[in-house]
Design a protein around this motif. Sequence first.
Motif, short mmCIF file in Angstrom:
data_model
loop_
_atom_site.label_atom_id
_atom_site.label_comp_id
_atom_site.label_asym_id
_atom_site.label_seq_id
_atom_site.Cartn_x
_atom_site.Cartn_y
_atom_site.Cartn_z
N PHE A 92 0.83 -1.21 0.00
CA PHE A 92 0.00 0.00 0.00
C PHE A 92 0.86 1.26 0.00
N GLU A 93 1.91 1.26 0.83
CA GLU A 93 2.78 2.44 0.94
C GLU A 93 3.43 2.76 -0.39
N ASP A 94 3.92 1.73 -1.10
CA ASP A 94 4.57 1.96 -2.39
C ASP A 94 3.55 2.42 -3.44
N TYR A 95 2.37 1.83 -3.40
CA TYR A 95 1.32 2.19 -4.37
C TYR A 95 0.97 3.67 -4.26
N ILE A 96 0.86 4.15 -3.02
CA ILE A 96 0.54 5.56 -2.79
C ILE A 96 1.75 6.45 -3.14
N SER A 97 2.92 6.05 -2.70
CA SER A 97 4.13 6.86 -2.92
C SER A 97 4.43 7.08 -4.40
N PHE A 98 4.19 6.03 -5.23
CA PHE A 98 4.56 6.11 -6.64
C PHE A 98 3.36 6.29 -7.56
N GLY A 99 2.23 6.68 -6.98
CA GLY A 99 1.08 7.07 -7.80
C GLY A 99 0.39 5.96 -8.55
N GLY A 100 0.42 4.75 -8.03
CA GLY A 100 -0.31 3.66 -8.66
C GLY A 100 0.56 2.55 -9.19
N GLU A 101 -0.04 1.68 -9.99
CA GLU A 101 0.64 0.48 -10.49
C GLU A 101 1.80 0.80 -11.42
N SER A 149 4.75 2.32 -9.54
CA SER A 149 5.36 1.31 -8.66
C SER A 149 6.21 0.35 -9.48
N LYS A 150 5.71 -0.02 -10.66
CA LYS A 150 6.44 -0.94 -11.54
C LYS A 150 7.73 -0.30 -12.04
N GLU A 151 7.65 0.96 -12.44
CA GLU A 151 8.82 1.69 -12.94
C GLU A 151 9.92 1.78 -11.88
N ASN A 152 9.51 1.86 -10.63
CA ASN A 152 10.48 2.00 -9.53
C ASN A 152 10.83 0.66 -8.87
N GLY A 153 10.49 -0.43 -9.52
CA GLY A 153 10.86 -1.75 -9.04
C GLY A 153 10.12 -2.21 -7.79
N LYS A 154 8.91 -1.68 -7.58
CA LYS A 154 8.16 -2.02 -6.37
C LYS A 154 7.05 -3.05 -6.60
N LEU A 155 6.90 -3.49 -7.85
CA LEU A 155 5.94 -4.55 -8.14
C LEU A 155 6.69 -5.88 -8.08
#
Length: 363
Positions: free
Chosen positions: A324-333, A336-342
């Motif tokens: 949840f924290e990453d989804y909010i921090s990076f503005g969605g899917e 998050s994917k671009e920043n390696g959080k998926l």
Amino acid sequence: MGFKCGIIGLPNVGKSTLFNAITQSSIPAENFPFCTIEPNVGVVEVPDSRLDELQEIVIAKKVIPTTLNLVDIAGLVKGASKGEGLGNSFLSNIREMNALAHVVRCFDDNNITHVDGEINSTRDAEVINLELIFADLETLNKRKEKIKKKLRSGDKDLANEFNLIENCIKTLESGDFIDISDFSNKEDLKIIQSFQLLTTKPIFFIANVSDTKSSKENLDNLKEYAKKMNQEVIEVQIKLEEEIANLDAQDKKDFLELEGIEEPALNKIIKKGYEILGLDTFFTAGPNELRAWTLKRGSLAPQAAGRIHTDFERGFIKAEIISFEDYISFGGEAGSKENGKLRLEGKDYIFKDGDIAHFKFNV
């Protein structure tokens, strides 16, 4: 998932009024014992501010929160385990619950009768707890007598069960509840759970309070008692909460702001019921639907997938996970994917509260 949190307590302590307020139902809440005969069931949304934060990003057509079944059970009186009042009917209803919210009235009111004539929060709490203990002692003693004659056969499993029963009886006779977390051995735990003991259920107190000196004294006494029983206390002015619940959305917001209240106390009760059941929430997010899903804490990825559809669990391959924290921090899917959080997780992944998930499956 059909999880049920039962509202219990003596007659006339505010159980049905509380149920009305939380579910905004219209069921009888009269000033006489046993007004509630059959349990009243209401499905309530579990408040979760994370849905609002996610919706600002997702802008889904539908937002669906997770829910909890709340059950208003008839009032219990001293001697219920022996058939007094509604007796066994009450106790059988409690057995169906996953957790219990125990309402205790902490204020005097000449217009509201009390089954014992006067308010005493500690005594009133003990009445309920003792009836649960007595009911469990009866269950265990019956089982003990049933297997006692078979012990001569040398059956080790029966001998272990007999010892477990004796230890539980000692705990109950000392006035304590059975703590399910004490049984680390899976086989022992399975045996204890098979008894469906009332005192193993998660329980917390709801103190029905008012702005009076007697209310404060009774509240303090209840907190001391709850501490001894390892149970929590939530303070609620139930009648006020019912009035707040019946306001329209804008008036409710204005009232809470005026009183400096972040959220209705009812939200705390719903959250506590959800928490005490050992439940977590995960989310699925897309343009058509943003949805919260209930999940038993510690569940694996296939079990989470099965909450959506049995085919998802049966044919589970992988789960795409974003916290949840990453989804909010990076503005969605996408962000998050671009920043390696998926992350791609397999069958052994233990879901965490707040995970946003997309499942890959094949059947």
